[in-house]
Motif scaffolding. Structure first.
Motif, PDB file in Angstrom:
ATOM      1  N   ASN A   7       6.619   8.230 -19.684  1.00 52.04           N
ATOM      2  CA  ASN A   7       6.128   6.904 -19.302  1.00 52.04           C
ATOM      3  C   ASN A   7       6.214   6.693 -17.796  1.00 52.04           C
ATOM      4  O   ASN A   7       5.315   6.125 -17.181  1.00 52.04           O
ATOM      5  CB  ASN A   7       6.919   5.816 -20.028  1.00 52.04           C
ATOM      6  CG  ASN A   7       6.464   5.611 -21.464  1.00 52.04           C
ATOM      7  OD1 ASN A   7       5.337   5.928 -21.811  1.00 52.04           O
ATOM      8  ND2 ASN A   7       7.344   5.092 -22.293  1.00 52.04           N
ATOM      9  N   MET A  43       2.970   6.069 -15.308  1.00 56.70           N
ATOM     10  CA  MET A  43       2.852   4.903 -14.422  1.00 56.70           C
ATOM     11  C   MET A  43       2.742   5.313 -12.960  1.00 56.70           C
ATOM     12  O   MET A  43       2.087   4.633 -12.164  1.00 56.70           O
ATOM     13  CB  MET A  43       4.025   3.951 -14.656  1.00 56.70           C
ATOM     14  CG  MET A  43       3.890   3.205 -15.979  1.00 56.70           C
ATOM     15  SD  MET A  43       5.112   1.891 -16.219  1.00 56.70           S
ATOM     16  CE  MET A  43       6.515   2.843 -16.796  1.00 56.70           C
ATOM     17  N   SER A  62       3.247   2.105 -20.340  1.00 57.63           N
ATOM     18  CA  SER A  62       2.375   2.662 -19.305  1.00 57.63           C
ATOM     19  C   SER A  62       0.950   2.111 -19.424  1.00 57.63           C
ATOM     20  O   SER A  62       0.263   1.922 -18.417  1.00 57.63           O
ATOM     21  CB  SER A  62       2.358   4.191 -19.374  1.00 57.63           C
ATOM     22  OG  SER A  62       1.794   4.654 -20.572  1.00 57.63           O
TER      23      SER A  62
END
Length: 265
Positions: free
Chosen positions: A128, A132, A247
């Motif tokens: 995640n 991001m 995300s």
């Protein structure tokens, strides 16, 4: 030029520890990166390479000359040694030993009067975080802050899942309290993604100095981020569930902020 042919070599064993243990990465301030694209991003991100290891049969030395500064130490290794060190299933034949950067808040510099930043609080899954970081790079936001980090930023899974975007973003790591103090001192509005006391995300104005804050899928943001927010925001759910992957949620809000800013220009 030095050549290493054995996986039992002491230096190789030390590099394996870097790959496997965050404690070793913190102690030595070194980490490993494999692949030509990632190494080129390291150089663009002004990271310092300590040593390059390469398999001559896969990555020719003339290619190395065009990619790596001459002053960087080089070690030729065998395919067997490379396969032992490589974290992912790749055959690029090149690995860099890289010096870690200082992720202190004091190093953050903004080139605009209206910065857009992303804050990740307590995110546990490296995948995640990497996703991001890719979003942050794609949106070309001004900084990424990691609050109350659960993993060191040079975890191989973060490097892999970010496809090198850990090197393209301006990053700082600190406690939630430290980051909130920094944002307030720089007059940056805080928009915390949470269901509690929140407005729909697309109804807010992100053209001013803005921090978009996301937390874990399991527990969400801690109370301090909800309480210190300029405004809490949510993404309306139209199905049976009340949340989505962090995300994905991050990308939705970040690109809404970019849409507003691009439209304003």
């Amino acid at each position: 030029m030095k050549k290493i042919t054995s996986i039992q070599n002491g230096y190789i064993k030390d590099l394996l520890k870097l790959q496997e243990k965050s404690r070793e990465r913190r102690k030595t301030s070194l980490f490993l990166v494999e692949g030509q694209r990632e190494i080129s991003l390291i150089l663009k991100g002004n990271y310092e390479i300590d040593t390059i290891l390469f398999v001559a049969d896969i990555f020719a030395e003339d290619e190395l000359q065009s990619l790596i500064p001459k002053a960087v130490s080089r070690i030729e290794i065998t395919k067997e040694v490379y396969q032992k060190l490589a974290y992912r299933d790749s055959t690029e034949g090149i690995i860099a030993v890289v010096k870690a950067k200082d992720f202190s808040l004091k190093n953050i510099q903004f080139s605009t009067k209206s910065p857009l930043v992303l804050v990740m609080e307590g995110i546990e899954k490296p995948g995640n975080i990497g996703a991001m970081l890719r979003t942050a790079d794609a949106a070309k936001i001004d900084a990424v802050f990691i609050a109350d980090a659960k993993s060191d930023m040079y975890n191989p899974n973060i490097i892999r899942s970010s496809v090198g975007c850990i090197f393209t973003n301006q990053i700082a790591v600190g406690t939630s309290e430290e980051i909130i103090e920094f944002l307030q001192a720089n007059k940056i509005n805080i928009y915390s993604a949470t269901l509690q006391n929140s407005n729909e995300y697309h109804k807010e104005d992100y053209t001013k100095p803005t921090a978009i804050v996301v937390g874990t899928e399991a527990t969400g943001l801690s109370p301090i981020w909800r309480e210190k927010a300029t405004q809490n925001i949510n993404i309306p759910m139209q199905g049976e569930i009340d949340s989505m992957n962090v995300s994905v949620a991050c990308a939705i809000v970040v690109f809404e902020a970019k849409r507003q800013r691009d439209f304003k220009i």
